[in-house]
Design a protein around this motif. Structure first.
Motif, PDB file in Angstrom:
ATOM      1  N   ALA A 298       0.834  -1.207   0.000  1.00  0.00           N
ATOM      2  CA  ALA A 298       0.000   0.000   0.000  1.00  0.00           C
ATOM      3  C   ALA A 298       0.865   1.252   0.000  1.00  0.00           C
ATOM      4  O   ALA A 298       0.561   2.234  -0.693  1.00  0.00           O
ATOM      5  N   ASN A 299       1.953   1.214   0.745  1.00  0.00           N
ATOM      6  CA  ASN A 299       2.804   2.403   0.889  1.00  0.00           C
ATOM      7  C   ASN A 299       3.476   2.778  -0.428  1.00  0.00           C
ATOM      8  O   ASN A 299       3.357   3.900  -0.906  1.00  0.00           O
TER       9      ASN A 299
ATOM     10  N   GLY B 111       2.913   1.563  -3.368  1.00  0.00           N
ATOM     11  CA  GLY B 111       2.031   1.570  -4.522  1.00  0.00           C
ATOM     12  C   GLY B 111       1.265   2.863  -4.677  1.00  0.00           C
ATOM     13  O   GLY B 111       1.065   3.350  -5.798  1.00  0.00           O
ATOM     14  N   TRP B 112       0.839   3.427  -3.542  1.00  0.00           N
ATOM     15  CA  TRP B 112      -0.055   4.565  -3.638  1.00  0.00           C
ATOM     16  C   TRP B 112       0.274   5.711  -2.685  1.00  0.00           C
ATOM     17  O   TRP B 112       0.219   6.880  -3.065  1.00  0.00           O
ATOM     18  N   ILE B 113       0.647   5.403  -1.441  1.00  0.00           N
ATOM     19  CA  ILE B 113       0.848   6.461  -0.447  1.00  0.00           C
ATOM     20  C   ILE B 113       2.112   7.270  -0.748  1.00  0.00           C
ATOM     21  O   ILE B 113       2.085   8.506  -0.776  1.00  0.00           O
TER      22      ILE B 113
ATOM     23  N   PRO C  99       3.863   7.667  -3.610  1.00  0.00           N
ATOM     24  CA  PRO C  99       3.767   8.555  -4.777  1.00  0.00           C
ATOM     25  C   PRO C  99       2.995   9.831  -4.474  1.00  0.00           C
ATOM     26  O   PRO C  99       3.411  10.921  -4.890  1.00  0.00           O
ATOM     27  N   ALA C 100       1.899   9.708  -3.726  1.00  0.00           N
ATOM     28  CA  ALA C 100       1.106  10.896  -3.415  1.00  0.00           C
ATOM     29  C   ALA C 100       1.879  11.851  -2.504  1.00  0.00           C
ATOM     30  O   ALA C 100       1.880  13.068  -2.709  1.00  0.00           O
TER      31      ALA C 100
ATOM     32  N   GLU D 295       6.563   9.480  -8.533  1.00  0.00           N
ATOM     33  CA  GLU D 295       5.262  10.028  -8.154  1.00  0.00           C
ATOM     34  C   GLU D 295       4.111   9.316  -8.856  1.00  0.00           C
ATOM     35  O   GLU D 295       2.952   9.695  -8.688  1.00  0.00           O
TER      36      GLU D 295
ATOM     37  N   THR E 264       1.664   6.065  -9.341  1.00  0.00           N
ATOM     38  CA  THR E 264       1.183   4.927  -8.561  1.00  0.00           C
ATOM     39  C   THR E 264       1.485   3.631  -9.322  1.00  0.00           C
ATOM     40  O   THR E 264       1.891   3.664 -10.494  1.00  0.00           O
ATOM     41  N   PHE E 265       1.218   2.503  -8.665  1.00  0.00           N
ATOM     42  CA  PHE E 265       1.399   1.202  -9.286  1.00  0.00           C
ATOM     43  C   PHE E 265       0.598   1.111 -10.584  1.00  0.00           C
ATOM     44  O   PHE E 265       1.084   0.654 -11.619  1.00  0.00           O
ATOM     45  N   SER E 266      -0.674   1.538 -10.487  1.00  0.00           N
ATOM     46  CA  SER E 266      -1.543   1.403 -11.664  1.00  0.00           C
ATOM     47  C   SER E 266      -1.039   2.276 -12.798  1.00  0.00           C
ATOM     48  O   SER E 266      -1.041   1.866 -13.961  1.00  0.00           O
ATOM     49  N   GLU E 267      -0.592   3.499 -12.472  1.00  0.00           N
ATOM     50  CA  GLU E 267      -0.105   4.393 -13.529  1.00  0.00           C
ATOM     51  C   GLU E 267       1.171   3.848 -14.167  1.00  0.00           C
ATOM     52  O   GLU E 267       1.321   3.873 -15.389  1.00  0.00           O
TER      53      GLU E 267
END
Lengths: 104, 291
Positions: free
Chosen positions: B172-173, B175-177, B179-180, B205, B207-210
């Motif tokens: 979670a960290n 992958g998303w936190i 980068p934000a 910056e 995310t995993f999906s991007e």
């Protein structure tokens, strides 16, 4: 008091293959099942499937005596049970009726 | 003749239950030993080596399954003793994680301390990125400190729970936190130093999906974005798996003295840093040569 419904037993393709091999060859080791399956069973995961089948009551296993000359751990031999043989017969005969595409 | 799988069995016994050992691990190792011995009796050296490689690959696959089953067993059979063991283990892991994260933040923030326009509170945005490496390493050192050869079932259950939690937190960290928070940090510093307009996202910056979308779209080298996005994408996945790998190292040396375990931990940390520093550069060199 309501009667407890019996658990529905299932038989996967790998379990069916293992039962066929055990009924054909009698008692076998895990690696012998892998070899006899022509690699349809995988070496690492065959023991997972065998453990699951033992929990369901389709097979039994026993420990062979440890080899006296070279040492090492005793090997486990597997054998089909009467329930396993009935399950295989039921799925073999019943599945073409339930799912005709299987028979083609 | 040495028998293969003896040490591996000891490793499995550290975290697998009795039923799993009896039904899955012991038969696999017994068959490996028998096949290895048979090849030795026949004098077939290369066959012995093939048997060994195939056997260890099979045990590696089995370990993944057993690890998954262990997590399920731990959850189903959780006791009050397990909770106490978990709290003690979490405290140890937390201390090491905090120390490493603090060092990471201090190291990253050195260049920003000299900028009077940047408020110190902005440095809080560096916390998630510092935890990306601190959590796996803190987990390893916590396990090395608390789990020894005589660890109880409760302690082993706590270890399994901690490894699972650390992997999820890391996923979670990074992958998303992270980068934000990275983007927020860059935006704040840019604005504080007189910058105008939006700050374009770099690879760190995304995310995993991007990142995944860019990899699937075949966007490899992109002007201004630095290294190949595939390297960044797979490096992040390696980081997600690192809590499991570092935990394996920690649990495999649990029978040694604590001082020796901690020394091995420091050595492992050095190798781990080296892999993450040098690996992407080597991959970038290889990708550059193939293009």
């Amino acid at each position: 008091m309501a009667r407890k419904r019996p658990r529905v037993l299932t038989l996967s393709d790998k379990e069916s293959l293992i039962l066929q091999l055990l009924m054909r060859d009698g008692e076998l080791y895990g690696l012998q099942l892998v070899a006899a399956s022509r690699r349809r069973l995988k070496r690492g995961t065959v023991y997972v499937t065998l453990g699951r089948m033992e929990d369901k009551g389709f097979i039994t296993s026993r420990l062979e005596d440890a080899p006296a000359d070279v040492g090492g751990m005793p090997r486990r031999l597997y054998q089909a049970t009467a329930l396993g043989e009935r399950m295989l017969a039921a799925f073999t005969q019943g599945s073409p009726v339930l799912v005709p595409e299987v028979a083609r | 003749m040495t028998r293969p799988g003896v040490r591996l069995r000891s490793f499995f016994a550290g975290w697998c239950g009795e039923k799993m050992m009896r039904q899955r691990v012991d038969p696999a190792i017994a068959d490996l030993q028998a096949e290895y011995a048979e090849a030795g009796r026949e004098g077939r050296t290369w066959r012995r080596r093939r048997v060994l490689v195939a056997g260890y690959i099979a045990l590696a696959r089995l370990s993944v399954y057993c690890a998954w089953q262990s997590v399920g067993e731990v959850v189903r059979e959780w006791t009050a003793g397990d909770s106490r063991a978990l709290v003690r283990l979490l405290a140890a892991c937390g201390l090491f994680t905090t120390a490493i994260a603090a060092f990471n933040i201090w190291n990253s923030a050195q260049s920003y301390f000299a900028l009077p326009e940047v408020h110190r509170s902005v440095l809080l945005f560096l916390v998630p990125s510092s935890l990306a490496t601190a959590v796996p390493l803190g987990l390893m050192f916590g396990l090395l400190w608390r789990i020894d050869g005589g660890a109880s079932r409760a302690a082993r259950s706590a270890a399994v729970a901690c490894v699972a939690a650390a992997s999820l937190v890391t996923l979670a960290n990074i992958g998303w936190i992270t980068p934000a928070s990275n983007q927020s940090f860059r935006t704040e510093v840019f604005a504080a130093t007189g910058g105008v307009g939006d700050v374009r996202k770099g690879q760190s910056e995304l995310t995993f999906s991007e990142l995944g979308q860019r990899v699937r779209a075949g966007r490899t080298m992109d002007a201004g974005e630095g290294p190949d996005v595939r390297i960044a994408y797979y490096s992040r996945w390696a980081l997600v798996l690192s809590p499991v790998l570092l935990a394996v190292v920690a649990l495999s040396v649990r029978r040694r003295a604590r001082s020796r375990r901690m020394t091995i931990g420091v050595g492992t940390m050095a190798l781990w840093w080296l892999a993450f520093m040098v690996g992407p550069r080597l991959a970038q060199f290889a990708v550059g040569r193939s293009m």
